[in-house]
Enzyme design. Structure first.
Site, PDB file in Angstrom:
ATOM      1  N   GLU A 172     -18.845  -7.033  -5.917  1.00 41.96           N
ATOM      2  CA  GLU A 172     -17.459  -7.375  -5.584  1.00 41.96           C
ATOM      3  C   GLU A 172     -17.012  -8.645  -6.297  1.00 41.96           C
ATOM      4  O   GLU A 172     -15.837  -8.783  -6.650  1.00 41.96           O
ATOM      5  CB  GLU A 172     -17.316  -7.534  -4.062  1.00 41.96           C
ATOM      6  CG  GLU A 172     -15.929  -7.876  -3.572  1.00 41.96           C
ATOM      7  CD  GLU A 172     -14.916  -6.754  -3.747  1.00 41.96           C
ATOM      8  OE1 GLU A 172     -13.736  -6.969  -3.407  1.00 41.96           O
ATOM      9  OE2 GLU A 172     -15.299  -5.661  -4.220  1.00 41.96           O
ATOM     10  N   GLU A 204       0.820  -1.207   0.000  1.00 42.61           N
ATOM     11  CA  GLU A 204       0.000   0.000   0.000  1.00 42.61           C
ATOM     12  C   GLU A 204       0.856   1.260   0.000  1.00 42.61           C
ATOM     13  O   GLU A 204       0.555   2.227  -0.706  1.00 42.61           O
ATOM     14  CB  GLU A 204      -0.944  -0.004   1.207  1.00 42.61           C
ATOM     15  CG  GLU A 204      -1.968  -1.117   1.200  1.00 42.61           C
ATOM     16  CD  GLU A 204      -3.048  -0.940   0.143  1.00 42.61           C
ATOM     17  OE1 GLU A 204      -3.131   0.158  -0.452  1.00 42.61           O
ATOM     18  OE2 GLU A 204      -3.807  -1.892  -0.090  1.00 42.61           O
ATOM     19  N   GLU A 217     -11.560  -0.819 -11.347  1.00 46.54           N
ATOM     20  CA  GLU A 217     -11.034  -1.717 -12.379  1.00 46.54           C
ATOM     21  C   GLU A 217     -11.873  -1.772 -13.652  1.00 46.54           C
ATOM     22  O   GLU A 217     -11.337  -1.828 -14.764  1.00 46.54           O
ATOM     23  CB  GLU A 217     -10.852  -3.125 -11.806  1.00 46.54           C
ATOM     24  CG  GLU A 217      -9.687  -3.273 -10.860  1.00 46.54           C
ATOM     25  CD  GLU A 217      -9.969  -2.712  -9.478  1.00 46.54           C
ATOM     26  OE1 GLU A 217      -9.007  -2.539  -8.700  1.00 46.54           O
ATOM     27  OE2 GLU A 217     -11.151  -2.440  -9.169  1.00 46.54           O
ATOM     28  N   ASP A 256      -3.621 -10.079  -8.973  1.00 44.21           N
ATOM     29  CA  ASP A 256      -3.898  -9.153 -10.071  1.00 44.21           C
ATOM     30  C   ASP A 256      -2.734  -8.289 -10.556  1.00 44.21           C
ATOM     31  O   ASP A 256      -2.270  -8.412 -11.695  1.00 44.21           O
ATOM     32  CB  ASP A 256      -5.096  -8.266  -9.714  1.00 44.21           C
ATOM     33  CG  ASP A 256      -5.004  -7.674  -8.311  1.00 44.21           C
ATOM     34  OD1 ASP A 256      -3.972  -7.842  -7.645  1.00 44.21           O
ATOM     35  OD2 ASP A 256      -5.986  -7.025  -7.884  1.00 44.21           O
TER      36      ASP A 256
END
Length: 564
Positions: free
Chosen positions: A502, A259, A527, A393
């Protein structure tokens, strides 16, 4: 009088002490001397004492820095790292002689090492100004920002006249509405939570959280490039001023390596490449240095959490009982870390990326697939769960972007990407009875016929990489990108709110819909819209702009009276 009461009296010495007492006194004295000299010569951080008692000595600059950074690649000869911007000369490349290059390198090592902290703190205390902000030292480098800008395919700001065949009045109106939304969001954040990591819209207050180890201003730094590209000049200057004056790195909490890298370092690097402002480059490099302890593992695969105070690291407790690192986390460092090397001359960042790739290329992969959990101790997979969505991902995304951002010289990243994509196409790609193309998840050979919202970035990713695929694959990948993006749009169109869930499934006659309450929510994930953007840029098919505008309107932000 006491001495006279002792049965065996020994006459006192001329100092008035008996022999046993002299022995004890000398023992105490010798212990004191040993303690003083030990503190002077043996204990660390005793430079003040040494300056008092020892004559100055000449020290080769930079060597103490090399010693403190374990395995610092500048301390030895090694192969060059993947280069994120090969058209820019490497540090020292234009020097007239190797001797000048060596002087520059040593000087860089000395200057970039954090120094003066204690002295600056002392000065601040003596001046009585607790708010005195230490000035950021310069970090010399050879990156030519103006040369970089001159090589861009299109100007950073402004629009091209031939950008769209649609009526420009409509496009301009939509663009201005998006800017208005961004201004509203920024002003609300500034009013209620300036400097905090997040704004809580219901309670109208700021929230810090524990994800960033005590770092503040995540929203500000994450917004820098957006504010700049939208030409919101006043707002950008407010954000820049906060970074200059209030973004401090002397924090001591536990932080997520992933992060902090993608939000803080990524945000700062983007802002620097857009503007050339030194404050962004320097802050990014120093923050990158604070993340390096995460890589202190037997394999060099970093753990997910780094402690800024103790320089220790650990894995997430939920990741295989704290024994694993996550593919999407340690695999999503290429872009930022390669550019940290490019902008600092410090090869240690690129070395970390090179080592991660070395481990991943060496390890056996089931059917060419990359599972999501890897032990940073043994370097073995911990569970055969493969997902192009959550946990996996951005590893794939960073590979193709590393290839493109290196001016197509990072062949290793290119090869890893296309090999992974072929394995995904062979083992995970499916078409539903209703004709929707999706990428399933794989658990030890058994498929879960679902896609997460996070996996919907893959449409844009595949479109982005289609141009450099094998010639016979290019048309196939362009079509595949369009089909996956269409499936993700269907997950929005088939929901009651017209916002995608989700996760959505393809089973029991139901396709592209959430089948569990725990997956029936939308948390502002980007996304799907990201893939719309990439497909629009690739094809200029107006359907992708229409789909993007649908997301704006159904969110209640335009025409619905919502406040965001």
């Amino acid at each position: 009088m006491l001495m006279r009461k002792v049965p065996v009296f020994v006459p006192a010495s001329p100092w008035g002490l008996r022999l046993p007492q002299k022995f004890l006194f000398l023992l105490f004295l010798s212990g004191l001397v040993t303690l003083c000299f030990g503190a002077l010569f043996l204990l660390p951080n005793s430079s003040r004492l040494k300056r008092l008692f020892l004559a100055p000595r000449t020290q080769q600059p930079g060597l103490e820095v090399v010693a403190e950074v374990a395995g610092h690649p500048l301390a030895r000869e090694q192969e060059s790292p993947p280069n994120p911007a090969p058209a820019v000369p490497a540090p020292g490349e234009d020097d007239a002689s190797s001797q000048a290059n060596a002087r520059r390198r040593k000087g860089w090592l000395r200057r970039t090492h954090p120094t003066g902290t204690r002295e600056m703190a002392t000065a601040a205390r003596s001046s009585g100004s607790a708010a005195l902000r230490p000035q950021e030292p310069s970090i010399p480098f050879s990156f030519d920002f103006h040369a970089f800008q001159s090589r861009l395919r299109h100007p950073v700001l402004g629009t091209r006249a031939d950008e769209s065949k649609e009526p420009q009045s409509l496009v301009r109106a939509q663009r201005e509405k998006i800017k208005e939304m961004m201004q509203f969001a920024w002003q609300s954040y500034k009013r209620y939570a300036m400097g905090k990591n997040e704004l809580r819209p219901l309670t109208k207050d700021g929230y810090e959280g524990s994800m960033f180890g005590g770092l503040s201003g995540a929203t500000i730094i994450d917004s820098l490039d957006t504010l700049y590209l939208m030409e919101l000049q006043d707002e950008f200057q407010e954000a820049k001023a906060w970074v200059e004056e209030n973004f401090h790195l002397n924090v001591s909490g536990e932080a997520s390596l992933f992060e902090v890298n993608i939000r803080y370092i990524g945000g700062l690097l983007s802002a620097f490449y857009l503007t050339g402002e030194e404050v962004f480059r320097i802050k990014a490099i120093k923050l990158g240095e604070k993340l390096l302890p995460a890589f202190n593992t037997p394999t060099g695969i970093p753990k997910g959490v780094v402690n800024f105070k103790s320089s220790s690291n650990r894995s997430w407790g939920w990741a295989m009982a704290g024994s694993s690192s996550i593919l999407a986390e340690f695999g999503s460092l290429h872009l930022e870390f390669l550019h940290l090397t490019e902008l600092s001359g410090n090869q240690v960042f690129a070395e970390k990326v090179r080592n991660i790739r070395k481990v991943l290329r060496k390890i056996d992969k089931p059917f060419g697939l990359y599972p999501n959990f890897l032990s940073p101790v043994s370097g073995n997979w911990m569970q055969h769960h493969v997902s192009v969505g959550g946990l996996g991902d951005s590893f794939y995304e960073y590979l193709i972007k590393s290839w493109l951002m290196s001016a197509k010289t990072d062949v290793e990243a290119k090869d890893m990407y296309y090999e992974a994509l072929e394995a995904i196409e062979t083992h995970l790609l499916n078409v539903s009875p209703g004709g929707l193309t999706y990428i399933a998840e794989w658990r030890g050979g058994i498929l879960d016929h679902k896609m997460g919202h996070l996996a919907c970035f893959s449409g844009g990713m595949i479109a982005l990489g289609a141009e450099d695929a094998k010639e016979e694959k290019r048309a196939r990948y362009r079509e595949l990108a369009a089909q996956i993006t269409k499936t993700c749009h269907e997950s929005y169109a088939r929901s009651d709110t017209k916002l995608g869930p989700e996760a959505f499934w393809f089973n029991s006659g139901r396709e592209a819909v959430a089948t569990q309450l725990s997956e029936s929510y939308y948390i502002l994930r980007p996304e799907v819209v990201e893939s719309y953007m990439y497909l629009w840029r690739q094809t200029h098919d107006p359907i992708y702009r229409e789909w993007g505008w649908e997301v704006v309107t159904v969110s209640g932000l335009v025409g619905g009276g919502g406040t965001g």
